[in-house]
Write a protein that holds these residues in place. Structure first.
Motif, PDB file in Angstrom:
ATOM      1  N   VAL A  93      10.142  -6.165  -1.873  1.00  0.00           N
ATOM      2  CA  VAL A  93      11.016  -6.579  -0.772  1.00  0.00           C
ATOM      3  C   VAL A  93      12.435  -6.104  -1.047  1.00  0.00           C
ATOM      4  N   VAL A  94      13.087  -5.548  -0.018  1.00  0.00           N
ATOM      5  CA  VAL A  94      14.483  -5.143  -0.209  1.00  0.00           C
ATOM      6  C   VAL A  94      15.476  -5.998   0.566  1.00  0.00           C
ATOM      7  N   SER A  95      15.084  -6.528   1.712  1.00  0.00           N
ATOM      8  CA  SER A  95      16.012  -7.406   2.422  1.00  0.00           C
ATOM      9  C   SER A  95      15.255  -8.326   3.362  1.00  0.00           C
ATOM     10  N   GLY A  96      15.906  -9.458   3.668  1.00  0.00           N
ATOM     11  CA  GLY A  96      15.293 -10.439   4.545  1.00  0.00           C
ATOM     12  C   GLY A  96      14.462 -11.442   3.759  1.00  0.00           C
ATOM     13  N   ILE A  97      13.927 -12.413   4.488  1.00  0.00           N
ATOM     14  CA  ILE A  97      13.067 -13.421   3.859  1.00  0.00           C
ATOM     15  C   ILE A  97      11.810 -13.609   4.703  1.00  0.00           C
ATOM     16  N   GLY A  98      10.770 -14.034   4.029  1.00  0.00           N
ATOM     17  CA  GLY A  98       9.509 -14.257   4.737  1.00  0.00           C
ATOM     18  C   GLY A  98       8.456 -14.766   3.786  1.00  0.00           C
ATOM     19  N   GLN A  99       7.223 -14.596   4.186  1.00  0.00           N
ATOM     20  CA  GLN A  99       6.103 -15.018   3.349  1.00  0.00           C
ATOM     21  C   GLN A  99       4.988 -13.983   3.426  1.00  0.00           C
ATOM     22  N   LEU A 100       4.323 -13.833   2.297  1.00  0.00           N
ATOM     23  CA  LEU A 100       3.114 -13.024   2.215  1.00  0.00           C
ATOM     24  C   LEU A 100       1.942 -13.998   2.215  1.00  0.00           C
ATOM     25  N   LEU A 101       1.070 -13.867   3.217  1.00  0.00           N
ATOM     26  CA  LEU A 101      -0.081 -14.758   3.343  1.00  0.00           C
ATOM     27  C   LEU A 101      -1.313 -14.026   2.832  1.00  0.00           C
ATOM     28  N   LEU A 102      -1.992 -14.641   1.877  1.00  0.00           N
ATOM     29  CA  LEU A 102      -3.171 -14.036   1.259  1.00  0.00           C
ATOM     30  C   LEU A 102      -4.376 -14.924   1.493  1.00  0.00           C
ATOM     31  N   ALA A 103      -5.510 -14.304   1.781  1.00  0.00           N
ATOM     32  CA  ALA A 103      -6.718 -15.088   2.025  1.00  0.00           C
ATOM     33  C   ALA A 103      -7.949 -14.256   1.713  1.00  0.00           C
ATOM     34  N   THR A 104      -8.954 -14.899   1.150  1.00  0.00           N
ATOM     35  CA  THR A 104     -10.251 -14.251   1.011  1.00  0.00           C
ATOM     36  C   THR A 104     -11.128 -14.682   2.178  1.00  0.00           C
ATOM     37  N   ARG A 105     -12.269 -14.034   2.336  1.00  0.00           N
ATOM     38  CA  ARG A 105     -13.179 -14.430   3.420  1.00  0.00           C
ATOM     39  C   ARG A 105     -13.779 -15.795   3.140  1.00  0.00           C
ATOM     40  N   GLU A 106     -13.707 -16.228   1.896  1.00  0.00           N
ATOM     41  CA  GLU A 106     -14.155 -17.579   1.568  1.00  0.00           C
ATOM     42  C   GLU A 106     -12.988 -18.529   1.863  1.00  0.00           C
ATOM     43  N   SER A 107     -12.630 -19.379   0.957  1.00  0.00           N
ATOM     44  CA  SER A 107     -11.599 -20.369   1.310  1.00  0.00           C
ATOM     45  C   SER A 107     -10.325 -20.218   0.492  1.00  0.00           C
ATOM     46  N   GLU A 108     -10.248 -19.169  -0.333  1.00  0.00           N
ATOM     47  CA  GLU A 108      -9.078 -19.026  -1.181  1.00  0.00           C
ATOM     48  C   GLU A 108      -7.853 -18.622  -0.359  1.00  0.00           C
TER      49      GLU A 108
END
Ligand SMILES: [Fe+2]
Length: 157
Positions: A93-108
Motif C-alpha cells: 500500500v502506498v496511500s489511503g486506508i482500507g481493508q483487505l478481505l480474505l476468505a476461503t471457500r470454506e469458512s476461513e
C-alpha cells in the motif's frame, strides 16, 4: 522495461489500463444502485513482461481504488480466487486506508487493515478483495505469478 511511479500508482510504457464502474460490478454489490452506474470505482495499470498465463513470469500492477459507497458497502475491487492455490500475491500500500478481505471457500476469514507501507503476502488459497474505508483514493501495488489463473465469479464474504 517500464517506469514505475510508486506514489501515484502510475506506470509508463507498454502497460494495460482498465477502469471499473459501479455498473461494471453490478452483480457484486449487495444492493446495486443504478443511479451510480457510471461512477468509477477503481482503475488498474498492469505490466505483463510476457503474455499473461506464462509459467514462471511475475506481473506487476497498481490499483487506484476511489472512496465511495454503494448502499452500505464501501467501494471495492471485485476480488477473485487464484485457480492455483499454491500461487499467492504480494500487496504493497502506498496511500489511503482500507481493508483487505480474505476468505476461503470454506469458512476461513481474515481482515487486514491497509495503511501506507503495509506489505502483505496473500496466500494462494484466499479469495482477495480490497475495500476503501477512507475518504481519499487507496493506491496499492500488487505482484503475482502470471500463471496463477483467476476466478472472478461474484463472491460474497
Ligand atoms: Fe490475485
Amino acid at each position: 522495461m517500464i517506469h514505475t511511479d510508486f506514489p501515484t500508482g502510475n506506470l509508463r510504457g507498454e502497460v494495460v489500463r482498465t477502469s471499473r464502474t459501479v455498473g461494471d460490478l453490478q452483480n457484486y454489490w449487495a444492493s446495486y444502485d443504478e443511479s451510480l452506474k457510471d461512477s468509477v470505482v477503481y482503475e488498474t495499470q498492469s505490466w505483463f513482461p510476457f503474455p499473461d498465463g506464462t509459467e514462471g513470469v511475475v506481473c506487476w500492477a497498481s490499483t487506484k481504488l476511489y472512496p465511495g459507497k454503494v448502499g452500505d458497502e464501501h467501494f471495492m475491487t471485485r476480488g477473485h480466487f487464484h485457480l492455483k492455490e499454491t500461487h499467492g500475491e504480494l500487496i504493497i500500500v502506498v496511500s489511503g486506508i482500507g481493508q483487505l478481505l480474505l476468505a476461503t471457500r470454506e469458512s476461513e476469514r481474515q481482515v487486514v487493515d491497509l495503511t501506507p507501507g503495509l506489505t502483505f503476502y496473500i496466500e494462494g488459497k484466499f479469495f482477495h478483495r480490497v475495500i476503501n474505508t477512507g475518504d481519499k483514493p487507496l493506491v496499492f501495488w500488487c505482484s503475482w505469478p502470471a500463471d496463477c489463473g483467476h476466478d472472478y465469479s461474484p463472491f460474497r464474504i
